[in-house]
Design a protein around this motif. Structure first.
Motif, short mmCIF file in Angstrom:
data_model
loop_
_atom_site.label_atom_id
_atom_site.label_comp_id
_atom_site.label_asym_id
_atom_site.label_seq_id
_atom_site.Cartn_x
_atom_site.Cartn_y
_atom_site.Cartn_z
N ARG A 31 0.85 -1.21 0.00
CA ARG A 31 0.00 0.00 0.00
C ARG A 31 0.87 1.25 0.00
N GLN A 32 1.95 1.22 0.77
CA GLN A 32 2.88 2.35 0.78
C GLN A 32 3.46 2.59 -0.61
N LYS A 33 3.80 1.51 -1.30
CA LYS A 33 4.36 1.63 -2.65
C LYS A 33 3.34 2.23 -3.62
N LEU A 35 0.91 4.22 -2.91
CA LEU A 35 0.66 5.62 -2.59
C LEU A 35 1.91 6.49 -2.72
N ASN A 36 3.02 5.87 -3.17
CA ASN A 36 4.24 6.64 -3.38
C ASN A 36 4.75 7.27 -2.09
N LEU A 37 4.66 6.55 -1.00
CA LEU A 37 5.09 7.04 0.31
C LEU A 37 6.44 6.44 0.67
N ASN A 38 7.05 7.03 1.69
CA ASN A 38 8.32 6.49 2.20
C ASN A 38 8.32 6.57 3.72
N VAL A 39 7.20 6.19 4.31
CA VAL A 39 7.05 6.26 5.76
C VAL A 39 7.78 5.10 6.44
N ASN A 41 10.61 3.07 6.40
CA ASN A 41 11.92 3.15 5.76
C ASN A 41 12.98 2.53 6.68
N LEU A 260 -6.16 6.61 2.26
CA LEU A 260 -5.21 7.17 3.21
C LEU A 260 -5.55 6.72 4.60
#
Length: 260
Positions: A31-33, A35-39, A41, A260
């Motif tokens: 899901r992070q991928k 949404l283009n997130l990098n939370v 890490n 989100l």
């Protein structure tokens, strides 16, 4: 997702608690991928590893508490003639000393099983997060975790395929495989045997050493309930339950790129 139309609406699979942890963590990483997130890490991975280390330190303290409380329970059950320095009184003269020692020992057994379960769950989550964090490097994520936390690497390298998803170039012989299987089996049996021995000692001392009145039975039953709960916690490491995969939900998750 047209391919879903050819499949049944629901699919069942048996999963352990560790399997659930791995699957739900992997879902969050996908899901992070999307949404283009990098939370989640490298910083989060290091935090997970640190928390696992704290859990392991707490488990060591609980094991010490179990050993000490069992020792005091045995001394009290055996007569309690040991004198307490500075008081002149013996252990047997302290009110409810045996009862408190037994309850403390039983509670320590329970907390050891909870701590062990939590540590293994941390391990399952760390494995999934490490795979995602070091995915671009295409290296073994266990090396990343081992660099930041103490690990018994012999558990990893005894496997037929030490690196998940990669077939080994050097294949071990059958004799070597049997040896490593014996290594892990002997370790597991010894640890499990010590756990059973601690439980048996608590129940035996409680059965033979407690008074046959309401207070004695209350302590005995309390210890029994706590130990029963520890068996449930220990069983959670291996028991598997049937889970349903709802493909309609999967399709909704995959197409909803704005969640989100």
């Amino acid at each position: 997702m047209d391919w879903l139309g050819d499949m049944t609406e629901r699919y069942t699979e048996k999963l352990s608690l560790y399997g659930r942890a791995s699957i739900f963590t992997a879902d969050e990483l996908r899901r992070q991928k999307r949404l283009n997130l990098n939370v989640v890490n490298e910083s989060v991975l290091e935090g997970l590893v640190n928390q696992k280390e704290k859990q392991e330190a707490q488990q060591n303290n609980i094991i010490r508490s179990l050993v000490i409380s069992l020792f005091f329970a045995f001394v009290s059950w055996n007569g309690g003639n040991i004198r307490i320095p500075g008081t002149g009184a013996s252990i047997s003269e302290i009110p409810a000393f045996l009862e408190i020692s037994l309850i403390t020992a039983a509670f320590s057994v329970l907390m050891i099983t909870y701590s062990f379960l939590s540590i293994q769950l941390y391990g399952a989550v760390i494995t999934e997060v490490a795979r995602a964090v070091v995915a671009k490097s295409k290296l073994d994520p266990d090396i990343f975790a081992a660099a930041r936390s103490q690990n018994w690497l012999f558990v990893k390298y005894f496997k037929y395929a030490p690196v998940d998803g990669r077939l080994p170039v050097y294949k071990i012989s059958k004799i070597g495989k049997y040896f490593y299987d014996a290594l892990i089996a002997s370790f597991s049996l010894i640890v499990l045997g010590l756990w059973v021995l601690a439980i048996s000692s608590i129940l035996f001392i409680a059965h033979t050493g407690l008074s046959n009145d309401a207070a004695g039975w209350a302590v005995y039953i309390t210890c029994g309930v706590i130990i029963a709960a520890s068996f449930i916690s220990m069983a959670a490491n291996i028991v598997e339950f049937t889970h349903e995969v709802d493909f309609a939900v999967l399709e909704k998750i995959d197409t909803d790129r704005g969640d989100l």
